[in-house]
Design a protein around this motif. Structure first.
Motif, PDB file in Angstrom:
ATOM      1  N   VAL A 306       0.835  -1.207   0.000  1.00  0.00           N
ATOM      2  CA  VAL A 306       0.000   0.000   0.000  1.00  0.00           C
ATOM      3  C   VAL A 306       0.868   1.253   0.000  1.00  0.00           C
ATOM      4  N   ARG A 307       1.964   1.228   0.778  1.00  0.00           N
ATOM      5  CA  ARG A 307       2.862   2.379   0.848  1.00  0.00           C
ATOM      6  C   ARG A 307       3.490   2.683  -0.509  1.00  0.00           C
ATOM      7  N   THR A 308       3.906   1.638  -1.215  1.00  0.00           N
ATOM      8  CA  THR A 308       4.520   1.827  -2.532  1.00  0.00           C
ATOM      9  C   THR A 308       3.541   2.447  -3.515  1.00  0.00           C
ATOM     10  N   ILE A 309       2.321   1.957  -3.518  1.00  0.00           N
ATOM     11  CA  ILE A 309       1.290   2.522  -4.399  1.00  0.00           C
ATOM     12  C   ILE A 309       1.005   3.968  -4.022  1.00  0.00           C
ATOM     13  N   GLU A 310       0.912   4.246  -2.728  1.00  0.00           N
ATOM     14  CA  GLU A 310       0.638   5.612  -2.262  1.00  0.00           C
ATOM     15  C   GLU A 310       1.771   6.566  -2.651  1.00  0.00           C
ATOM     16  N   GLU A 311       3.008   6.117  -2.500  1.00  0.00           N
ATOM     17  CA  GLU A 311       4.147   6.965  -2.853  1.00  0.00           C
ATOM     18  C   GLU A 311       4.144   7.299  -4.344  1.00  0.00           C
ATOM     19  N   ARG A 312       3.701   6.363  -5.126  1.00  0.00           N
ATOM     20  CA  ARG A 312       3.658   6.591  -6.570  1.00  0.00           C
ATOM     21  C   ARG A 312       2.690   7.719  -6.922  1.00  0.00           C
ATOM     22  N   VAL A 313       1.533   7.740  -6.265  1.00  0.00           N
ATOM     23  CA  VAL A 313       0.518   8.736  -6.632  1.00  0.00           C
ATOM     24  C   VAL A 313       0.735  10.075  -5.940  1.00  0.00           C
ATOM     25  N   THR A 314       1.655  10.142  -4.989  1.00  0.00           N
ATOM     26  CA  THR A 314       1.888  11.408  -4.295  1.00  0.00           C
ATOM     27  C   THR A 314       3.261  11.992  -4.595  1.00  0.00           C
ATOM     28  N   ARG A 315       4.036  11.337  -5.441  1.00  0.00           N
ATOM     29  CA  ARG A 315       5.373  11.859  -5.738  1.00  0.00           C
ATOM     30  C   ARG A 315       5.284  13.141  -6.557  1.00  0.00           C
ATOM     31  N   SER A 316       6.385  13.850  -6.607  1.00  0.00           N
ATOM     32  CA  SER A 316       6.443  15.130  -7.301  1.00  0.00           C
ATOM     33  C   SER A 316       5.987  14.988  -8.751  1.00  0.00           C
ATOM     34  N   GLY A 317       5.134  15.905  -9.176  1.00  0.00           N
ATOM     35  CA  GLY A 317       4.653  15.902 -10.549  1.00  0.00           C
ATOM     36  C   GLY A 317       3.319  15.234 -10.742  1.00  0.00           C
ATOM     37  N   SER A 318       2.846  14.481  -9.742  1.00  0.00           N
ATOM     38  CA  SER A 318       1.557  13.816  -9.884  1.00  0.00           C
ATOM     39  C   SER A 318       0.435  14.749  -9.474  1.00  0.00           C
ATOM     40  N   VAL A 319      -0.706  14.598 -10.126  1.00  0.00           N
ATOM     41  CA  VAL A 319      -1.879  15.430  -9.855  1.00  0.00           C
ATOM     42  C   VAL A 319      -3.057  14.527  -9.543  1.00  0.00           C
ATOM     43  N   LEU A 320      -3.623  14.679  -8.329  1.00  0.00           N
ATOM     44  CA  LEU A 320      -4.806  13.913  -7.957  1.00  0.00           C
ATOM     45  C   LEU A 320      -6.034  14.671  -8.442  1.00  0.00           C
ATOM     46  N   VAL A 321      -6.768  14.075  -9.373  1.00  0.00           N
ATOM     47  CA  VAL A 321      -7.981  14.698  -9.888  1.00  0.00           C
ATOM     48  C   VAL A 321      -9.211  14.223  -9.122  1.00  0.00           C
ATOM     49  N   ASP A 322      -9.041  13.199  -8.300  1.00  0.00           N
ATOM     50  CA  ASP A 322     -10.135  12.674  -7.486  1.00  0.00           C
ATOM     51  C   ASP A 322      -9.522  12.051  -6.234  1.00  0.00           C
ATOM     52  N   ASP A 323     -10.351  11.872  -5.190  1.00  0.00           N
ATOM     53  CA  ASP A 323      -9.857  11.234  -3.971  1.00  0.00           C
ATOM     54  C   ASP A 323      -9.420   9.804  -4.275  1.00  0.00           C
ATOM     55  N   VAL A 324      -8.506   9.307  -3.450  1.00  0.00           N
ATOM     56  CA  VAL A 324      -7.961   7.963  -3.639  1.00  0.00           C
ATOM     57  C   VAL A 324      -8.135   7.157  -2.364  1.00  0.00           C
ATOM     58  N   ALA A 325      -8.746   5.985  -2.473  1.00  0.00           N
ATOM     59  CA  ALA A 325      -8.821   5.028  -1.364  1.00  0.00           C
ATOM     60  C   ALA A 325      -8.280   3.689  -1.856  1.00  0.00           C
ATOM     61  N   VAL A 326      -7.450   3.069  -1.029  1.00  0.00           N
ATOM     62  CA  VAL A 326      -6.851   1.776  -1.381  1.00  0.00           C
ATOM     63  C   VAL A 326      -6.943   0.863  -0.164  1.00  0.00           C
ATOM     64  N   LEU A 327      -7.346  -0.375  -0.379  1.00  0.00           N
ATOM     65  CA  LEU A 327      -7.426  -1.376   0.681  1.00  0.00           C
ATOM     66  C   LEU A 327      -6.837  -2.677   0.158  1.00  0.00           C
ATOM     67  N   ALA A 328      -5.933  -3.266   0.935  1.00  0.00           N
ATOM     68  CA  ALA A 328      -5.300  -4.519   0.513  1.00  0.00           C
ATOM     69  C   ALA A 328      -5.380  -5.544   1.636  1.00  0.00           C
ATOM     70  N   VAL A 329      -5.628  -6.792   1.248  1.00  0.00           N
ATOM     71  CA  VAL A 329      -5.617  -7.923   2.179  1.00  0.00           C
ATOM     72  C   VAL A 329      -4.671  -8.965   1.597  1.00  0.00           C
ATOM     73  N   LYS A 330      -3.719  -9.418   2.414  1.00  0.00           N
ATOM     74  CA  LYS A 330      -2.773 -10.435   1.964  1.00  0.00           C
ATOM     75  C   LYS A 330      -2.858 -11.646   2.872  1.00  0.00           C
ATOM     76  N   THR A 331      -2.899 -12.822   2.261  1.00  0.00           N
ATOM     77  CA  THR A 331      -2.919 -14.068   3.027  1.00  0.00           C
ATOM     78  C   THR A 331      -1.488 -14.482   3.337  1.00  0.00           C
ATOM     79  N   VAL A 332      -1.252 -14.863   4.575  1.00  0.00           N
ATOM     80  CA  VAL A 332       0.100 -15.249   4.998  1.00  0.00           C
ATOM     81  C   VAL A 332       0.027 -16.516   5.833  1.00  0.00           C
ATOM     82  N   GLY A 333       1.156 -17.220   5.946  1.00  0.00           N
ATOM     83  CA  GLY A 333       1.208 -18.430   6.761  1.00  0.00           C
ATOM     84  C   GLY A 333       0.626 -19.615   6.035  1.00  0.00           C
ATOM     85  N   GLY A 334       0.761 -20.785   6.645  1.00  0.00           N
ATOM     86  CA  GLY A 334       0.233 -22.002   6.035  1.00  0.00           C
ATOM     87  C   GLY A 334       1.036 -22.383   4.803  1.00  0.00           C
TER      88      GLY A 334
END
Length: 336
Positions: A306-334
């Motif tokens: 999530v941090r990597t995706i967020e950094e991409r859209v907030t880095r210098s030169g990017s323009v947010l034309v709409d709000d951004v929401a991101v949710l991720a679920v990762k399965t771990v173990g087993g």
């Protein structure tokens, strides 16, 4: 001046004035060091309210202040009073908007064995208006949890009201309804009952069941929202398609449940359209970028994804034309 609004113009500054000013030892020392001879004080007004004062002091040996100086100070104070008032209002409104925005997002995520979760929200505005994007993860029972994301049209308090209504309706319905499409039907019925012209909502909702550590069975329904993505172990990015119309628009709405099985190490990503609509150098990032980005970071922790995706859209030169929401679920173990 604060009490009665009367201006003050004096060309004699003596110890009695220092005593009446109520200065502490440090302040008095500073005034004496400067060597003030003449001074004027005018109120800072907003309409008929006094919100402060503007004080000006002239050093010993300088030209004494006169009526022209007082008139100039009053004109400056008139402009300064309005500017200060507007700045205070802006700050207060921004704080209120931030508090309200936080209330539309989960304070934390449930502790689900075999799952990592992370989310982020970025506003495209100046912080004055509450956006309509939201995401949510909540426990239903010991083995099931709900996953939701949505995007209400517009901004401001009306959008915030619809956002809160949608989110909490989904939460409440999921307690007694076991099929995601029926949960969305309940949300649609509630939104149709609201007198909200030109307000609609896209949403996606799923119910995840933990079969064993790291293994999820997810049933999912979509109400006009972008299809979530699943990053598979082999690097394949799979969009989860499900038919359904916008919430709050059609009384005869229908939605479709689809099933998704997830193994340890796979990622389920939900997002709003503000993410792919981010502009860099005049071009949208687009779906292809997001799929490539998810494929490249899928093996990292969910927080890093999530941090990597967020950094991409907030880095210098990017323009947010709409709000951004991101949710991720990762399965771990087993084991797969």
């Amino acid at each position: 001046v604060l009490n009665n609004g009367a201006t003050v113009l004096e060309n004699e500054f003596d110890d009695q004035i220092l005593e009446e000013a109520g200065l502490d030892a440090v302040q008095r020392s500073q005034v004496e060091e400067i060597g003030i001879q003449s001074y004027l004080v005018v109120p800072l007004r907003v309409s008929d309210r006094i919100i402060g004062t503007l004080s000006v002091g002239g050093a010993i040996g300088a030209r004494p202040y006169g009526q022209d100086d007082l008139d100039l100070a009053e004109r400056i104070a008139d402009r300064a009073g309005v500017a200060i008032h507007n700045a205070i209002q802006f700050t207060q409104r921004t704080k209120i908007a931030k508090v309200l925005q936080r209330s539309l997002l989960p304070a934390g995520f449930p502790n689900i064995a075999g799952c990592q979760m992370a989310g982020t929200y970025r506003s495209a505005g100046e912080g004055l208006d509450v956006g309509g994007d939201f995401y949510d993860v909540f426990q239903i029972d010991s083995s099931r949890f709900g996953i939701a994301i949505g995007d209400v049209s517009g901004k401001g308090h009306e959008a915030a009201a619809i956002t809160a209504l949608t989110r909490h309706t989904i939460r409440a319905a999921a307690v007694t309804i076991s099929n995601p499409h029926e949960v969305l039907l309940a949300a649609n019925e509630v939104l149709l009952g609201q007198a909200t012209e030109s307000r609609f909502c896209t949403a996606a909702f799923g119910i995840a069941t933990v079969r064993k550590p790291g293994h999820l069975s997810l049933r999912f329904a979509n109400a006009g929202h972008l299809p979530p993505l699943v990053a598979r172990l082999d690097g394949t990015i799979e969009p989860i398609e499900s038919s359904g119309v916008l919430l709050g628009m059609f009384p005869d709405a229908s939605f479709e449940d689809v099933s998704v099985e997830m193994k340890p190490g796979e990622v389920f990503l939900l997002y709003t359209d503000g993410l792919t609509d981010v502009m860099i150098n005049g071009e949208f990032l687009g779906d292809d970028w997001l799929r490539a980005e998810l494929a490249s970071v899928r093996e990292r922790s969910v927080g890093e994804i999530v941090r990597t995706i967020e950094e991409r859209v907030t880095r210098s030169g990017s323009v947010l034309v709409d709000d951004v929401a991101v949710l991720a679920v990762k399965t771990v173990g087993g084991s797969a």
